[in-house]
Write a protein that holds these residues in place. Structure first.
Motif, short mmCIF file in Angstrom:
data_model
loop_
_atom_site.label_atom_id
_atom_site.label_comp_id
_atom_site.label_asym_id
_atom_site.label_seq_id
_atom_site.Cartn_x
_atom_site.Cartn_y
_atom_site.Cartn_z
N UNK A 84 0.82 -1.21 0.00
CA UNK A 84 0.00 0.00 0.00
C UNK A 84 0.85 1.26 0.00
N UNK A 85 2.11 1.09 0.44
CA UNK A 85 3.10 2.17 0.40
C UNK A 85 4.44 1.52 0.09
N UNK A 86 5.39 2.27 -0.48
CA UNK A 86 6.70 1.67 -0.80
C UNK A 86 7.39 1.16 0.47
N UNK A 87 7.85 -0.08 0.42
CA UNK A 87 8.49 -0.72 1.58
C UNK A 87 9.95 -1.06 1.31
N UNK A 95 6.66 -8.27 5.72
CA UNK A 95 5.20 -8.22 5.85
C UNK A 95 4.55 -9.59 5.67
N UNK A 96 5.21 -10.50 4.96
CA UNK A 96 4.62 -11.83 4.69
C UNK A 96 5.46 -12.94 5.28
N UNK A 97 6.28 -12.63 6.27
CA UNK A 97 7.23 -13.61 6.79
C UNK A 97 6.54 -14.88 7.30
N UNK A 180 13.30 -11.56 11.42
CA UNK A 180 12.29 -11.74 12.46
C UNK A 180 12.16 -10.54 13.40
N UNK A 181 13.20 -9.75 13.57
CA UNK A 181 13.16 -8.66 14.55
C UNK A 181 12.61 -7.35 13.99
N UNK A 182 12.31 -7.31 12.70
CA UNK A 182 11.85 -6.06 12.08
C UNK A 182 10.32 -5.97 12.10
N UNK A 183 9.78 -4.76 12.33
CA UNK A 183 8.32 -4.61 12.38
C UNK A 183 7.68 -4.68 10.99
N UNK A 184 6.51 -5.26 10.93
CA UNK A 184 5.78 -5.33 9.67
C UNK A 184 5.23 -3.94 9.31
N UNK A 185 5.13 -3.71 8.00
CA UNK A 185 4.54 -2.48 7.52
C UNK A 185 5.48 -1.29 7.45
#
Length: 241
Positions: A84-87, A95-97, A180-185
């Motif tokens: 929905x926004x550039x990631x 986001x899909x881990x 694993x330690x990074x926030x989604x979105x």
């Protein structure tokens, strides 16, 4: 054999390749008046034994979804992750881990190469590295005399040197633990991931490759891809022979 799952990054705007990408996303730009770049990548992955593919889409993503659909014509199971926004490079993967296996492939959807994707993933699984980067040697000609200066004095000089680098090909084998330690979105660039891993002492591995590789980022790269495709078709698409 463990499940082979690849994430294809296809959400960028392709601004460097304009005007070709004004109305179609870069991964759908045709090569050799025959196949879209993305189709070539999908066929290569299928040939290497990958069956599950996730395509991260954003800009003009509905066109990619319409072209690829569920991937059945290549014997693949394709699903989608919508930005929905550039990631950036790795944000879409974070986001899909929870949809991915322990080890998986991530690659840009705009490269032409005869890299063995399965061999890269197998090498990564056999290592203890959190990330394995496919690398390619590049030489850069410097058109100037290069000085080494210390405390205002010239202490070295090389006339028009050739600099040799190992560069990232835009293809990575990744372990879930690396992300694993990074926030989604939130955006996460490849550069930040590598620097974070180095800072933690979790050095990525290099998978050196010396075959054919072309990153189609600029109009001149696209022209080269089209001019070379006919002679390289059997190499890039071994399943077509």
């Amino acid at each position: 054999m463990t499940e082979r799952h690849a994430v294809i990054l296809a959400g960028g705007r392709g601004t460097r390749l304009r005007p070709y990408t004004t109305s179609i996303p870069k991964p759908l730009v045709p090569i050799g008046d025959e196949s879209a770049i993305l189709e070539i990548v999908l066929r290569q992955l299928a040939h290497s034994g990958f069956r599950r593919i996730t395509i991260a889409i954003g800009h003009l993503g509905e066109l990619i979804r319409a072209y690829v659909d569920g991937g059945e014509r290549w014997g693949l199971e394709v699903d989608y992750a919508v930005e929905d926004k550039p990631l950036s490079t790795m944000g879409p993967v974070v986001a899909i881990l929870d949809r991915l296996p322990e080890h998986f492939l991530v690659l840009n959807g705009d490269i032409l190469t005869d890299l063995d994707y399965a061999a890269l993933l197998d090498a990564h699984e056999a290592s203890d590295a959190p990330l394995t980067i496919a690398t390619y040697r590049r030489q850069v000609d410097v058109d100037f005399g290069v000085l080494t200066v210390e405390e205002g004095r010239v202490v070295g000089f090389v006339e028009k040197p050739k600099l040799d680098y190992a560069v990232s090909m835009g293809v990575y084998a990744v372990s879930r633990s690396a992300l694993a330690s990074y926030p989604k979105g939130e955006p996460l660039g490849f550069d930040r991931l590598v620097l974070d891993l180095l800072a933690r002492g979790r050095n990525p591995a290099s998978y050196a490759f010396d075959g054919y590789w072309l990153d189609i980022g600029r109009p001149e790269d696209y022209d080269r891809a089209n001019s070379e495709f006919a002679q390289l078709r059997s190499v890039l698409l071994p399943d077509s022979e």
